[in-house]
Design an enzyme around this catalytic site. Structure first.
Site, PDB file in Angstrom:
ATOM      1  N   TYR A 114       0.829  -1.206   0.000  1.00  0.00           N
ATOM      2  CA  TYR A 114       0.000   0.000   0.000  1.00  0.00           C
ATOM      3  C   TYR A 114       0.869   1.265   0.000  1.00  0.00           C
ATOM      4  O   TYR A 114       0.608   2.216  -0.748  1.00  0.00           O
ATOM      5  CB  TYR A 114      -0.911  -0.037   1.223  1.00  0.00           C
ATOM      6  CG  TYR A 114      -1.961   1.038   1.303  1.00  0.00           C
ATOM      7  CD1 TYR A 114      -3.148   0.939   0.584  1.00  0.00           C
ATOM      8  CD2 TYR A 114      -1.788   2.149   2.141  1.00  0.00           C
ATOM      9  CE1 TYR A 114      -4.130   1.910   0.681  1.00  0.00           C
ATOM     10  CE2 TYR A 114      -2.768   3.124   2.241  1.00  0.00           C
ATOM     11  CZ  TYR A 114      -3.930   3.008   1.510  1.00  0.00           C
ATOM     12  OH  TYR A 114      -4.892   3.976   1.610  1.00  0.00           O
TER      13      TYR A 114
ATOM     14  N   LYS B 291       0.967   4.037  -2.952  1.00  0.00           N
ATOM     15  CA  LYS B 291       0.556   5.418  -2.694  1.00  0.00           C
ATOM     16  C   LYS B 291       1.683   6.422  -2.959  1.00  0.00           C
ATOM     17  O   LYS B 291       1.423   7.555  -3.367  1.00  0.00           O
ATOM     18  CB  LYS B 291       0.043   5.553  -1.264  1.00  0.00           C
ATOM     19  CG  LYS B 291      -1.322   4.883  -1.047  1.00  0.00           C
ATOM     20  CD  LYS B 291      -2.376   5.371  -2.030  1.00  0.00           C
ATOM     21  CE  LYS B 291      -3.791   4.993  -1.618  1.00  0.00           C
ATOM     22  NZ  LYS B 291      -4.785   5.451  -2.613  1.00  0.00           N
TER      23      LYS B 291
END
Length: 256
Positions: free
Chosen positions: A155, A159
């Protein structure tokens, strides 16, 4: 008169949470809205809940943002049914949290596919229309986790990748009247963070309290906080801003 009268906004992953909060704000400010979600039924249900201005519309579109053919079909449907596209918000996301030694290739690929590949494919499909009309706004949803977060190698990498994509699109698309920016939320009270509390075996209210105490403004964020930032960056008021990432996190990224 609303800021987005006559505009068409597409928000991915908008059947709930931050995406739905953002779709609601766009509708309140006059835009026609397309809610794009992997669950087409949920997208249509969410669109039906929006109160759009006179002359505006709201539709739900089922699409897999990690699949190019699905993305292209979704954008063409939006243009056909709503008469164009002016704003794209790349919000779709999933989590597959785990420590590195437990993380599988599927955990990595799924998160990268939705967050980073999805933003790439949606932006590529939308820019064809943006370039032709010499106008467009792209707002990508990053996260404070881009700065690194235990158990989120996939993640966090996705991001931060979104931030790199944002800067590059700012450079490439700026000459064509297209602004590309990103918003990086901190802790936002949504179904996703409630699920994290459950996974950690914490009461939701206690989980939110702990996160509120960790930042300078001493409260958690809500979808409306992110929607306000997204709508500013998607507005003509922000026409001299591109390639930037705005952290909307209660100040926790300041390290206080």
């Amino acid at each position: 008169m609303g800021r987005f009268d006559g505009r068409v906004a597409v928000i991915t992953g908008a059947a709930r949470g931050i995406g739905f909060g953002t779709a609601t704000r766009f509708a309140e400010e006059g835009a026609s809205v397309a809610i794009v979600d992997l669950d087409g039924g949920a997208a249509s249900e969410a669109a039906a809940k929006l109160s759009v201005a006179d002359g505006a519309k709201a539709i739900g579109v089922g699409a897999d943002v990690s699949d190019a053919a699905s993305v292209d079909a979704a954008i063409e449907r939006v243009v056909s049914e709503l008469g164009g596209i002016h704003i794209l918000v790349n919000n779709a996301g999933i989590t597959r949290d785990n420590l590195l030694f437990k993380m599988t290739e599927d955990d990595w690929d799924l998160v990268m596919g939705v967050h980073l590949k999805g933003a790439f494919l949606m932006s590529k499909a939308a820019q064809k229309h943006f370039v032709e009309q010499k106008y467009g706004k792209i707002v990508n949803i990053s996260s404070i986790s881009a700065l690194g977060n235990r158990g989120q190698a996939n993640y966090s990498a996705a991001k931060m990748g979104v931030q790199g994509l944002t800067r590059t699109l700012g450079i490439e698309l700026g000459p064509f009247g297209i602004n590309t920016n990103a918003v990086a939320p901190g802790f936002i009270a949504t179904e996703m963070t409630d699920a994290t509390a459950a996974r950690l075996k914490l009461d939701v209210d206690e989980f939110r309290r702990l996160n509120a105490e960790a930042n300078p403004v001493r409260r958690v964020g809500f979808p409306e906080d992110i929607a306000a930032a997204v709508c500013f960056l998607a507005s003509d008021e922000a026409s001299y801003i591109t390639g930037q990432t705005l952290y909307v996190d209660g100040g926790i990224s300041l390290g206080t």
